[in-house]
Write a protein that holds these residues in place. Structure first.
Motif, mmCIF file in Angstrom:
data_model
loop_
_atom_site.group_PDB
_atom_site.id
_atom_site.type_symbol
_atom_site.label_atom_id
_atom_site.label_comp_id
_atom_site.label_asym_id
_atom_site.label_seq_id
_atom_site.Cartn_x
_atom_site.Cartn_y
_atom_site.Cartn_z
ATOM 1 N N TYR A 62 28.860 34.015 41.235
ATOM 2 C CA TYR A 62 28.822 32.408 41.744
ATOM 3 C C TYR A 62 30.421 31.968 41.681
ATOM 4 N N LEU A 63 30.645 30.956 42.438
ATOM 5 C CA LEU A 63 32.021 30.346 42.688
ATOM 6 C C LEU A 63 32.753 30.218 41.339
ATOM 7 N N GLY A 64 33.750 30.769 41.041
ATOM 8 C CA GLY A 64 34.710 30.496 39.799
ATOM 9 C C GLY A 64 34.373 31.709 38.838
ATOM 10 N N ASP A 65 33.515 32.651 39.055
ATOM 11 C CA ASP A 65 33.040 33.654 38.220
ATOM 12 C C ASP A 65 34.348 34.713 37.862
ATOM 13 N N ILE A 66 34.578 35.284 36.919
ATOM 14 C CA ILE A 66 35.788 36.183 36.838
ATOM 15 C C ILE A 66 35.250 37.696 37.167
ATOM 16 N N ILE A 67 35.655 38.204 38.249
ATOM 17 C CA ILE A 67 35.025 39.679 38.670
ATOM 18 C C ILE A 67 36.079 40.686 38.346
ATOM 19 N N GLY A 68 37.260 40.664 38.097
ATOM 20 C CA GLY A 68 38.379 41.520 37.740
ATOM 21 C C GLY A 68 39.688 40.796 37.433
ATOM 22 N N TYR A 69 40.645 41.911 37.369
ATOM 23 C CA TYR A 69 42.131 41.367 36.932
ATOM 24 C C TYR A 69 43.118 42.066 37.980
ATOM 25 N N VAL A 70 44.068 41.335 38.012
ATOM 26 C CA VAL A 70 45.220 41.749 39.103
ATOM 27 C C VAL A 70 45.642 43.146 38.338
ATOM 28 N N GLY A 71 46.118 43.866 39.560
ATOM 29 C CA GLY A 71 46.976 45.395 39.079
ATOM 30 C C GLY A 71 47.524 45.544 40.420
ATOM 31 N N SER A 72 47.946 46.910 40.535
ATOM 32 C CA SER A 72 48.588 47.378 41.501
ATOM 33 C C SER A 72 48.310 48.791 41.835
ATOM 34 N N TYR B 18 49.123 37.680 46.813
ATOM 35 C CA TYR B 18 49.519 36.695 45.716
ATOM 36 C C TYR B 18 50.122 37.440 44.660
ATOM 37 N N ALA B 19 51.306 37.472 44.241
ATOM 38 C CA ALA B 19 52.032 38.059 43.215
ATOM 39 C C ALA B 19 51.800 37.399 41.775
ATOM 40 N N ALA B 20 51.162 38.231 40.927
ATOM 41 C CA ALA B 20 50.737 37.586 39.610
ATOM 42 C C ALA B 20 50.778 38.750 38.794
ATOM 43 N N PRO B 21 51.147 38.530 37.376
ATOM 44 C CA PRO B 21 51.220 39.555 36.218
ATOM 45 C C PRO B 21 50.141 40.072 35.938
ATOM 46 N N LYS B 22 50.114 41.414 35.871
ATOM 47 C CA LYS B 22 48.905 42.161 35.624
ATOM 48 C C LYS B 22 47.982 41.689 34.661
ATOM 49 N N GLY B 23 46.805 41.851 34.921
ATOM 50 C CA GLY B 23 45.856 41.404 33.957
ATOM 51 C C GLY B 23 45.211 39.975 34.103
ATOM 52 N N THR B 24 46.144 39.199 35.217
ATOM 53 C CA THR B 24 45.593 37.811 35.599
ATOM 54 C C THR B 24 43.919 37.783 35.919
ATOM 55 N N PRO B 25 43.318 36.760 35.313
ATOM 56 C CA PRO B 25 41.689 36.852 35.969
ATOM 57 C C PRO B 25 41.747 36.472 37.486
#
Length: 517
Positions: free
Chosen positions: A436-446, A378-385
């Motif tokens: 849990y479902l919906g918890d932020i676990i990281g951020y988009v990168g490369s 899934y392509a998304a900007p860097k840092g997207t939760p």
């Protein structure tokens, strides 16, 4: 069973436990299983009323009525106005004069002699009515006795709260009394309950209570300062029950029956995953709720959570029962102990630009050859939760070859999800941690073998990769055998209440009454 007996027991005794126990009346059975038939009374056992008794009663009643007429006419000024269930009390004590009767009865009005002694009769004060908070009404402030109740609304700051309670001048003194008090008042949240006591215009106590908790924080005035401490069970919790027949719409009918809006929203959240309650409910459908109400000093100050609920839609029963798991998380399960919440959500990103690479065989952009692609990109900007797509435990949080920075989560029943090419992990994430479902676990990168910012997401069952876009997601995950036993034991009373309430509804007995329990 005769429904009049049920209604009488239900409304007059107001004892829910007794009503449940007596709903099925016992039969008179012998040891052989045969039913006993009561024998009719013999003539010797029949009580006969003496013929002279009715005449005596009638004569005595007539004598009392006739003899009481002068007394009634001489006190016409003493009247009680019961309009709107209120008693009109005189402002000044009443002066009652005594008339001396003659041998022939009371003297004529002109010849009556007043006694020199007069008696002052002070009538008792009107009884203090128990206040029931109308949670659907506005404003969110309610007053009873010396206490004022305030339900905190969204975006309401401590300064605004104290201003609305009329104690803004005390804010600095209270918050500076101790760091603990300042921290509690700074962390007040929407729907928290505040109780304030004022005596002769002076603030003496302030209680803060979060729904669902047993302890309340009590701030008390001591000399020119304030002290604060937690006190258990100062807010009393009682069970209440409501049954609602749909005539127009859920929200409208619930408001007509004074069911708090908070409970209606909670009910919709519980069942709306299966039914579009706003449009699917129809006339004749039935809603039954068992929920908690909060009381302080005998006054209702709000409602808490739904404990059990049933929706009869198209003659089909849908049930939900509140269950607290071993890790203190709250779930609503069906009668078989299956989670009503969706076990997984489809996407780990709330929004993304596009799917840059699909599941299956593909020509790898870096290795320049055909290679199986076990996930979806899934392509998304860097840092997207990036959020967890289901409840589980982190089993891997580190770099993993070409995957770069990766998190793997093990879920129940053999499911595993993988999140790769992260730019960074969310704060606090670590191996063995439950998410849990919906918890932020990281951020988009490369990171790793990647040509641009994107999330590589995999969904596996027993080690076998499945297409995240097309896999049939499990609706819910069942409890383990041990949890099933605990669930059935702890919720047995709630299930039985729903059974009894369903039978009351079929008998058309009004059960929309609150009871302790």
């Amino acid at each position: 069973m005769n429904k009049e007996i049920v209604a009488n027991d239900y409304k007059i005794r107001k004892d829910w436990s007794t009503a449940m126990q007596q709903f099925d009346l016992p039969t008179n059975e012998t040891n052989n299983g045969e039913t006993k038939t009561p024998k009719p009374l013999s003539k010797s056992h029949v009580f006969r009323i003496p013929t002279w008794l009715p005449r005596t009663v009638m004569f005595t009643a007539c004598a009392l009525i006739v003899g009481n007429i002068p007394l009634q006419s001489s006190h016409k000024a003493f009247e009680l106005d019961h309009t709107n269930n209120q008693t009109a009390l005189p402002q000044q004590p009443m002066i009652i004069t005594k008339n001396k009767p003659s041998k022939k009865g009371f003297l004529p009005e002109k010849k009556r002699k007043r006694m020199t002694l007069t008696e002052k009769l002070t009538l008792p004060q009107a009884p203090i009515l128990i206040l029931s908070v109308a949670e659907n009404s506005s404003p969110k402030t309610f007053i009873d006795d010396n206490w004022t109740t305030r339900i905190i609304t969204a975006k309401e700051t401590t300064e605004k709260l104290f201003a609305k309670l009329g104690i803004k001048s005390e804010l600095k003194t209270i918050t500076s009394s101790s760091k603990k008090i300042n921290k509690i008042l700074s962390n007040l949240a929407t729907n928290d309950i505040i109780r304030m006591e004022k005596i002769d215009g002076v603030l003496t106590r302030l209680i803060t209570h979060k729904r669902g908790e047993r302890k309340s924080f009590v701030i008390s005035k001591r000399n020119n300062s304030y002290t604060g401490r937690y006190i258990s069970r100062i807010i009393e919790t009682r069970q209440a029950r409501k049954t609602l027949f749909i005539k127009n719409s859920l929200r409208y009918d619930a408001n007509q029956e004074n069911i708090p809006r908070k409970l209606v929203k909670q009910f919709i959240k519980i069942f709306d995953r299966d039914l579009k309650l706003a449009s699917d409910l129809r006339k004749g459908d039935r809603v039954t709720l068992v929920f908690e109400e909060l009381f302080h000093k005998g006054n209702k100050i709000g409602s808490s959570d739904i404990l059990a609920a049933e929706l009869i839609h198209n003659k089909r029963s849908h049930r939900a029962i509140r269950y607290v798991q071993s890790d203190n998380t709250v779930k609503y399960l069906d009668a078989d102990g299956r989670d009503l919440d969706q076990a997984f959500k489809r996407h780990a990103l709330k929004s993304y630009k596009r799917i840059s690479s699909h599941f299956g065989s593909r020509h790898h952009p870096i290795y320049k050859r055909l290679k199986d692609h076990h996930g979806t990109d899934y392509a998304a900007p860097k840092g997207t939760p990036i959020t967890a797509t289901g409840n589980g435990i982190i089993t891997h949080i580190a770099r993993k070859g070409g995957y770069g920075k990766t998190i793997e989560i093990r879920h129940r029943d053999g499911y595993v999800t993988r999140y790769a090419h992260m730019s960074n992990y969310a704060k606090g994430m670590k191996n063995g941690m439950k998410v849990y479902l919906g918890d932020i676990i990281g951020y988009v990168g490369s990171t790793g073998s990647s040509t641009g910012d994107h999330l590589h997401y995999e969904f596996r069952l027993h080690g076998q990769p499945l297409n995240p876009e097309t896999v049939q997601l499990p609706k819910s995950l069942s409890l383990t055998t041990t949890e099933q036993k605990k669930f059935r034991k702890s919720t047995r009373s709630l299930v039985r209440q729903l059974d009894v309430l369903q039978r009351f509804a079929r008998e058309k007995v009004d059960i929309s009454i609150s009871f302790g329990g």
